[in-house]
Design an enzyme around this catalytic site. Structure first.
Site, PDB file in Angstrom:
ATOM      1  N   ARG A  41     -60.261  22.149 -17.056  1.00 16.14           N
ATOM      2  CA  ARG A  41     -61.197  21.825 -15.737  1.00 16.14           C
ATOM      3  C   ARG A  41     -61.679  20.722 -15.924  1.00 16.14           C
ATOM      4  O   ARG A  41     -62.434  20.159 -16.652  1.00 16.14           O
ATOM      5  CB  ARG A  41     -62.041  23.049 -15.272  1.00 16.14           C
ATOM      6  CG  ARG A  41     -61.533  24.313 -15.365  1.00 16.14           C
ATOM      7  CD  ARG A  41     -62.712  25.464 -14.837  1.00 16.14           C
ATOM      8  NE  ARG A  41     -62.318  26.946 -15.150  1.00 16.14           N
ATOM      9  CZ  ARG A  41     -63.023  27.925 -15.587  1.00 16.14           C
ATOM     10  NH1 ARG A  41     -64.024  27.322 -16.282  1.00 16.14           N
ATOM     11  NH2 ARG A  41     -62.530  28.886 -15.695  1.00 16.14           N
TER      12      ARG A  41
ATOM     13  N   ARG B 223     -68.168  43.048 -17.273  1.00 17.64           N
ATOM     14  CA  ARG B 223     -68.358  41.885 -16.903  1.00 17.64           C
ATOM     15  C   ARG B 223     -67.845  41.738 -15.702  1.00 17.64           C
ATOM     16  O   ARG B 223     -66.478  41.876 -15.325  1.00 17.64           O
ATOM     17  CB  ARG B 223     -67.946  40.950 -17.864  1.00 17.64           C
ATOM     18  CG  ARG B 223     -68.185  39.180 -17.430  1.00 17.64           C
ATOM     19  CD  ARG B 223     -67.307  38.416 -18.239  1.00 17.64           C
ATOM     20  NE  ARG B 223     -67.594  36.975 -17.723  1.00 17.64           N
ATOM     21  CZ  ARG B 223     -66.595  35.911 -17.930  1.00 17.64           C
ATOM     22  NH1 ARG B 223     -65.365  36.438 -18.398  1.00 17.64           N
ATOM     23  NH2 ARG B 223     -66.873  34.684 -17.319  1.00 17.64           N
TER      24      ARG B 223
ATOM     25  N   GLU C 236     -72.744  37.213 -25.366  1.00 19.84           N
ATOM     26  CA  GLU C 236     -72.500  37.743 -24.111  1.00 19.84           C
ATOM     27  C   GLU C 236     -72.386  39.271 -23.941  1.00 19.84           C
ATOM     28  O   GLU C 236     -73.056  40.002 -23.120  1.00 19.84           O
ATOM     29  CB  GLU C 236     -71.730  36.995 -23.059  1.00 19.84           C
ATOM     30  CG  GLU C 236     -71.846  35.357 -23.240  1.00 19.84           C
ATOM     31  CD  GLU C 236     -70.714  34.763 -22.481  1.00 19.84           C
ATOM     32  OE1 GLU C 236     -70.369  34.789 -21.491  1.00 19.84           O
ATOM     33  OE2 GLU C 236     -69.665  34.062 -23.169  1.00 19.84           O
TER      34      GLU C 236
ATOM     35  N   ASN D  17     -64.680  43.125 -21.236  1.00 20.93           N
ATOM     36  CA  ASN D  17     -64.643  41.778 -20.676  1.00 20.93           C
ATOM     37  C   ASN D  17     -63.249  41.546 -20.069  1.00 20.93           C
ATOM     38  O   ASN D  17     -62.609  40.950 -20.946  1.00 20.93           O
ATOM     39  CB  ASN D  17     -65.414  40.790 -21.530  1.00 20.93           C
ATOM     40  CG  ASN D  17     -65.665  39.214 -20.963  1.00 20.93           C
ATOM     41  OD1 ASN D  17     -65.053  39.271 -19.930  1.00 20.93           O
ATOM     42  ND2 ASN D  17     -66.217  38.584 -21.360  1.00 20.93           N
TER      43      ASN D  17
END
Length: 371
Positions: free
Chosen positions: A215, A65, A356, A8
């Site tokens: 963000r 990923r 994940e 990842n």
């Protein structure tokens, strides 16, 4: 076909996990990749270091990923030159992430030429979005020319967590309607109907939607024009502001919810406001997704904040009693995968630890085995 390595490659880190079946044999993270004083000068160097230290005897596949698959990839893909070129073409949609993902794939292909490499896309789970959910109301020709639409992200997490919710509740996955809330430094909501994503908060990029660590989430587009005209900020400066200096960091100076909660408990008004803004945004998405789904069987929290911040869970769902959504305060303070709603609640509220990497490993095996 049991050993799978998952890589990842994030914008500034590389996580890895080596599986034998579903058992973890080795794992770790190389941090601050490409940063001054960091652990590796670039992603290629980091991946080479990982491959050199692992025992890869009997390795059946490597799962990577990949953040953005655009409209091209609706499922994981066995990597060949054409797939690699397609991921490269999508760099403009994910300039911070796809180049790092590509670097990891290229190094692994060169080092392990006889081992199948599989790209697993963050966006693939959301290919089931109805066109009305994926389409922005701008000129269609312009949108098609530049690939402007809702793609959604955190797909492997939403897939894993929604399926795990069905297991926890003892319900058939194909019959379950669940709202999954992935709340980490990045955060997104997803409405999952019978295993299919039908709405999600992130859009063309991971910037849209919930308030995040750095963000902004949802924002009036006119803010960008105003900053350009009145503040004379460049496009790159605005991009940096909204992606790296907004969210919790912009409101409080820190992007860690644990510190925000500590400051809030100490009476800091900035932290209190940030907490309220953060939770109010989640409440709005839960209500909207309830309306879209028509029936909700569960609301599930996951990722760092979702799994560990009991005050966030309580505040985000406060006032939703008339929708059958309630939290039991005692259960909310527990640990592990669990139901935190009261017995007999119309809507189960769950906390699930996301995985994940395991989802990527499972999808990688499925591709290689041809299932």
């Amino acid at each position: 076909m049991s050993r799978v390595l998952v890589l990842n490659c994030g914008s500034s880190s590389v996580k890895y996990r080596l599986y034998d079946g579903e058992q973890t044999l080795d794992h770790g993270t190389i941090e601050r990749v490409g940063e001054p004083g960091g652990d590796a000068g670039d992603h290629g160097t980091a991946v080479r270091r990982i491959l050199a230290r692992l025992d890869l005897a009997g390795l059946a596949a490597v799962g990577h990923r990949v953040v953005h698959g655009g409209r091209r990839f609706s499922a994981p893909a066995l990597v060949d030159d054409a797939v690699l070129a397609a991921i490269e073409d999508l760099v403009p949609l994910a300039p911070l992430h796809n180049p790092a993902n590509l670097a990891g794939i290229r190094v692994a292909r060169a080092a392990l030429p006889d081992v199948p490499q599989v790209a697993v896309f963050d966006t693939a789970f959301h290919h089931t979005l109805p066109e009305a959910a994926a389409t922005y109301a701008i000129d269609l020709a312009t949108a098609r020319r530049y690939g402007i639409r809702r793609y959604g992200f955190h797909g492997t997490s939403h897939a894993y967590v929604s399926r795990r919710t069905a297991e926890l509740l003892g319900r058939p996955y194909a019959e379950l309607n669940v709202i999954t809330l992935h709340l980490g430094n990045g955060a997104s909501a997803c409405a999952v109907a019978g295993g299919r994503s039908v709405a999600t908060s992130m859009g063309m990029s991971p910037l849209e939607g919930l308030v995040m660590g750095t963000r902004s989430g949802d924002l009036d587009p006119a803010v960008v024009f105003h900053l350009r005209r009145e503040g004379e900020l460049t496009v790159d400066q605005i991009d940096d502001l909204l992606n790296h200096r907004s969210g919790l960091l912009g409101l409080t100076g820190v992007n860690d919810m644990r510190e925000v909660l500590a400051r809030r408990d100490a009476g800091d008004p900035a932290a209190t406001l940030a907490f309220d803004v953060y939770c109010r945004r989640i409440t709005g998405y839960v209500g909207a997704y309830y309306a879209l789904l028509g029936r909700v069987d569960a609301v599930t929290f996951t990722a760092g904040v979702g799994e560990r911040a009991a005050p966030v869970r309580a505040a985000a769902l406060a006032g939703l009693d008339r929708l059958g959504i309630r939290i039991d305060p005692g259960r909310n303070e527990g640990t592990g995968d669990r139901v935190v709603s009261p017995d007999g609640a119309e809507v189960a509220v769950c906390v699930i630890t996301t995985d994940e990497e395991l989802e990527i490993a499972r999808e990688t095996r499925a591709v290689v085995s041809g299932r």
